[in-house]
Design a protein around this motif. Sequence first.
Motif, PDB file in Angstrom:
ATOM      1  N   THR A 151       0.840  -1.194   0.000  1.00 40.00           N
ATOM      2  CA  THR A 151       0.000   0.000   0.000  1.00 40.00           C
ATOM      3  C   THR A 151       0.873   1.240   0.000  1.00 40.00           C
ATOM      4  N   GLU A 152       0.282   2.365  -0.364  1.00 44.91           N
ATOM      5  CA  GLU A 152       1.029   3.620  -0.379  1.00 44.91           C
ATOM      6  C   GLU A 152       1.543   3.988   1.008  1.00 44.91           C
ATOM      7  N   GLN A 153       0.769   3.625   2.039  1.00 46.27           N
ATOM      8  CA  GLN A 153       1.152   3.973   3.408  1.00 46.27           C
ATOM      9  C   GLN A 153       2.358   3.182   3.897  1.00 46.27           C
ATOM     10  N   ALA A 154       2.794   2.200   3.112  1.00 43.79           N
ATOM     11  CA  ALA A 154       3.940   1.378   3.516  1.00 43.79           C
ATOM     12  C   ALA A 154       5.270   1.969   3.084  1.00 43.79           C
ATOM     13  N   ALA A 155       5.257   3.172   2.517  1.00 40.86           N
ATOM     14  CA  ALA A 155       6.515   3.808   2.121  1.00 40.86           C
ATOM     15  C   ALA A 155       7.464   3.848   3.308  1.00 40.86           C
ATOM     16  N   PRO A 156       8.725   3.396   3.135  1.00 35.41           N
ATOM     17  CA  PRO A 156       9.645   3.302   4.279  1.00 35.41           C
ATOM     18  C   PRO A 156       9.965   4.666   4.883  1.00 35.41           C
ATOM     19  N   GLN A 157       9.903   4.706   6.195  1.00 30.57           N
ATOM     20  CA  GLN A 157      10.288   5.881   6.960  1.00 30.57           C
ATOM     21  C   GLN A 157      11.016   5.401   8.208  1.00 30.57           C
ATOM     22  N   LYS A 158      11.988   6.166   8.654  1.00 32.78           N
ATOM     23  CA  LYS A 158      12.710   5.810   9.875  1.00 32.78           C
ATOM     24  C   LYS A 158      11.722   5.684  11.029  1.00 32.78           C
ATOM     25  N   GLY A 159      11.801   4.566  11.747  1.00 35.84           N
ATOM     26  CA  GLY A 159      10.897   4.340  12.856  1.00 35.84           C
ATOM     27  C   GLY A 159       9.689   3.498  12.514  1.00 35.84           C
ATOM     28  N   THR A 160       9.512   3.154  11.232  1.00 36.02           N
ATOM     29  CA  THR A 160       8.404   2.275  10.841  1.00 36.02           C
ATOM     30  C   THR A 160       8.460   0.985  11.645  1.00 36.02           C
ATOM     31  N   LYS A 161       7.306   0.523  12.131  1.00 43.54           N
ATOM     32  CA  LYS A 161       7.233  -0.689  12.935  1.00 43.54           C
ATOM     33  C   LYS A 161       6.731  -1.852  12.078  1.00 43.54           C
ATOM     34  N   ALA A 162       7.322  -3.025  12.274  1.00 40.55           N
ATOM     35  CA  ALA A 162       6.926  -4.207  11.521  1.00 40.55           C
ATOM     36  C   ALA A 162       6.995  -5.435  12.412  1.00 40.55           C
ATOM     37  N   HIS A 186      -6.986  -9.432   4.753  1.00 36.62           N
ATOM     38  CA  HIS A 186      -6.203  -8.250   5.114  1.00 36.62           C
ATOM     39  C   HIS A 186      -6.486  -7.095   4.158  1.00 36.62           C
ATOM     40  N   GLU A 187      -6.617  -7.406   2.876  1.00 36.39           N
ATOM     41  CA  GLU A 187      -6.876  -6.359   1.879  1.00 36.39           C
ATOM     42  C   GLU A 187      -8.263  -5.754   2.073  1.00 36.39           C
ATOM     43  N   ALA A 188      -9.255  -6.594   2.307  1.00 36.64           N
ATOM     44  CA  ALA A 188     -10.629  -6.114   2.445  1.00 36.64           C
ATOM     45  C   ALA A 188     -10.811  -5.269   3.705  1.00 36.64           C
ATOM     46  N   THR A 189     -10.120  -5.635   4.766  1.00 39.12           N
ATOM     47  CA  THR A 189     -10.254  -4.914   6.045  1.00 39.12           C
ATOM     48  C   THR A 189      -9.235  -3.793   6.203  1.00 39.12           C
ATOM     49  N   SER A 190      -8.261  -3.706   5.267  1.00 39.45           N
ATOM     50  CA  SER A 190      -7.159  -2.727   5.357  1.00 39.45           C
ATOM     51  C   SER A 190      -6.369  -2.885   6.645  1.00 39.45           C
ATOM     52  N   SER A 191      -6.296  -4.114   7.151  1.00 39.54           N
ATOM     53  CA  SER A 191      -5.617  -4.376   8.429  1.00 39.54           C
ATOM     54  C   SER A 191      -4.095  -4.388   8.306  1.00 39.54           C
ATOM     55  N   ARG A 192      -3.594  -4.476   7.080  1.00 42.42           N
ATOM     56  CA  ARG A 192      -2.153  -4.493   6.860  1.00 42.42           C
ATOM     57  C   ARG A 192      -1.770  -3.401   5.863  1.00 42.42           C
ATOM     58  N   GLU A 217       5.180  -8.289   8.096  1.00 42.25           N
ATOM     59  CA  GLU A 217       4.008  -7.437   7.928  1.00 42.25           C
ATOM     60  C   GLU A 217       4.124  -6.135   8.703  1.00 42.25           C
ATOM     61  N   ILE A 218       3.443  -5.123   8.175  1.00 41.29           N
ATOM     62  CA  ILE A 218       3.279  -3.845   8.850  1.00 41.29           C
ATOM     63  C   ILE A 218       1.789  -3.695   9.115  1.00 41.29           C
ATOM     64  N   VAL A 219       1.419  -3.761  10.376  1.00 39.12           N
ATOM     65  CA  VAL A 219       0.012  -3.710  10.768  1.00 39.12           C
ATOM     66  C   VAL A 219      -0.501  -2.278  10.691  1.00 39.12           C
ATOM     67  N   ASN A 220      -1.726  -2.119  10.231  1.00 37.99           N
ATOM     68  CA  ASN A 220      -2.358  -0.800  10.184  1.00 37.99           C
ATOM     69  C   ASN A 220      -2.847  -0.439  11.581  1.00 37.99           C
ATOM     70  N   PRO A 221      -2.250   0.549  12.218  1.00 29.81           N
ATOM     71  CA  PRO A 221      -2.620   0.885  13.606  1.00 29.81           C
ATOM     72  C   PRO A 221      -4.014   1.486  13.720  1.00 29.81           C
ATOM     73  N   ASP A 222      -4.587   1.897  12.593  1.00 32.91           N
ATOM     74  CA  ASP A 222      -5.898   2.540  12.614  1.00 32.91           C
ATOM     75  C   ASP A 222      -7.049   1.554  12.440  1.00 32.91           C
ATOM     76  N   VAL A 223      -6.727   0.269  12.281  1.00 30.79           N
ATOM     77  CA  VAL A 223      -7.771  -0.737  12.081  1.00 30.79           C
ATOM     78  C   VAL A 223      -7.792  -1.693  13.263  1.00 30.79           C
ATOM     79  N   SER A 224      -8.951  -1.845  13.863  1.00 31.05           N
ATOM     80  CA  SER A 224      -9.101  -2.731  15.015  1.00 31.05           C
ATOM     81  C   SER A 224      -9.034  -4.186  14.576  1.00 31.05           C
ATOM     82  N   SER A 225      -8.446  -5.035  15.436  1.00 24.29           N
ATOM     83  CA  SER A 225      -8.355  -6.471  15.146  1.00 24.29           C
ATOM     84  C   SER A 225      -9.523  -7.237  15.751  1.00 24.29           C
ATOM     85  N   ASN A 226     -10.578  -6.529  16.099  1.00 26.96           N
ATOM     86  CA  ASN A 226     -11.759  -7.138  16.702  1.00 26.96           C
ATOM     87  C   ASN A 226     -12.416  -8.116  15.730  1.00 26.96           C
ATOM     88  N   ASN A 227     -12.542  -9.384  16.140  1.00 27.78           N
ATOM     89  CA  ASN A 227     -13.126 -10.415  15.275  1.00 27.78           C
ATOM     90  C   ASN A 227     -14.550 -10.793  15.691  1.00 27.78           C
TER      91      ASN A 227
END
Length: 261
Positions: A151-162, A186-192, A217-227
């Motif tokens: 995804t576009e949000q995965a562009a590398p930046q110093k401090g990125t968490k994985a 993951h794609e449908a929920t934007s969780s990654r 993987e780089i988890v999307n911090p804005d998406v809840s993992s609630n199942n």
Amino acid sequence: MKNIIITLVFLFSVSIHSQDMSNVHRVFEEITLNDGLVEEYAGFESFWGTVKEKQIKDGNLLGWFVWKVDPKSNDNQPWTDYIVLNVFADKSQMDKMNSKDAEWWNKYIKSAHKGKTKRSVIKKYLKETTDNKYRKKSVTYTVKGLGVILTEQAAPQKGTKAVYRGIEQLNDDYVDFELNYFKPWHEATSSRLYWEVNEILSRSDNAYKPVTHTIFEIVNPDVSSNNENLSFTDQMMIKYGVASRKEHGRLDLELMNWRWN
């Protein structure tokens, strides 16, 4: 600064979507440092970053990343300090680099740093490389990519968490579950923001033997993992998908340095 980050994200997005990721090969090196060398090691890898930049420019490498391991990883029992990742466009590119001898690398390193770095500094880092000053232990896994989410949000930046996971395949359905259920989920929920699954092709003699695959993987911090409120079908797919694999450990990582095509 904001404009720089926006530009970086745009360029990364163009780059990753123009690459054919189906043949990508990766080499993960798990590095345990000798005591007291953390600060010096950052400078050492920066030196190598200049070399990696030339490799990418010359078409010899797709990307290079240095990840620092969170010491609280794996229930406060991380098995390494750093992960250095080299990404190759395909097996041919990887084999070409692996075939180079010490003399070739010596000349190539000097060429990469010509006009950028003092000779005394080049000599210093060449000696430290030859003497293996920093690595108390080095473990390598050569893998082939099986699937990826970019995804576009995965562009590398110093401090990125994985997160880096070691996986053992328990039955023949494992890869199908990853590619045909978990990846679309993951794609449908934007969780990654980023996700990849790799098959281990080879490993160093001192590597951990049970693992057959890796997930990075780089988890999307804005998406809840609630199942909660999952459909019956999703519940069954998750149940049997999880049963098709065994996770042998996970490392939480922070990006310290990188070069990318």
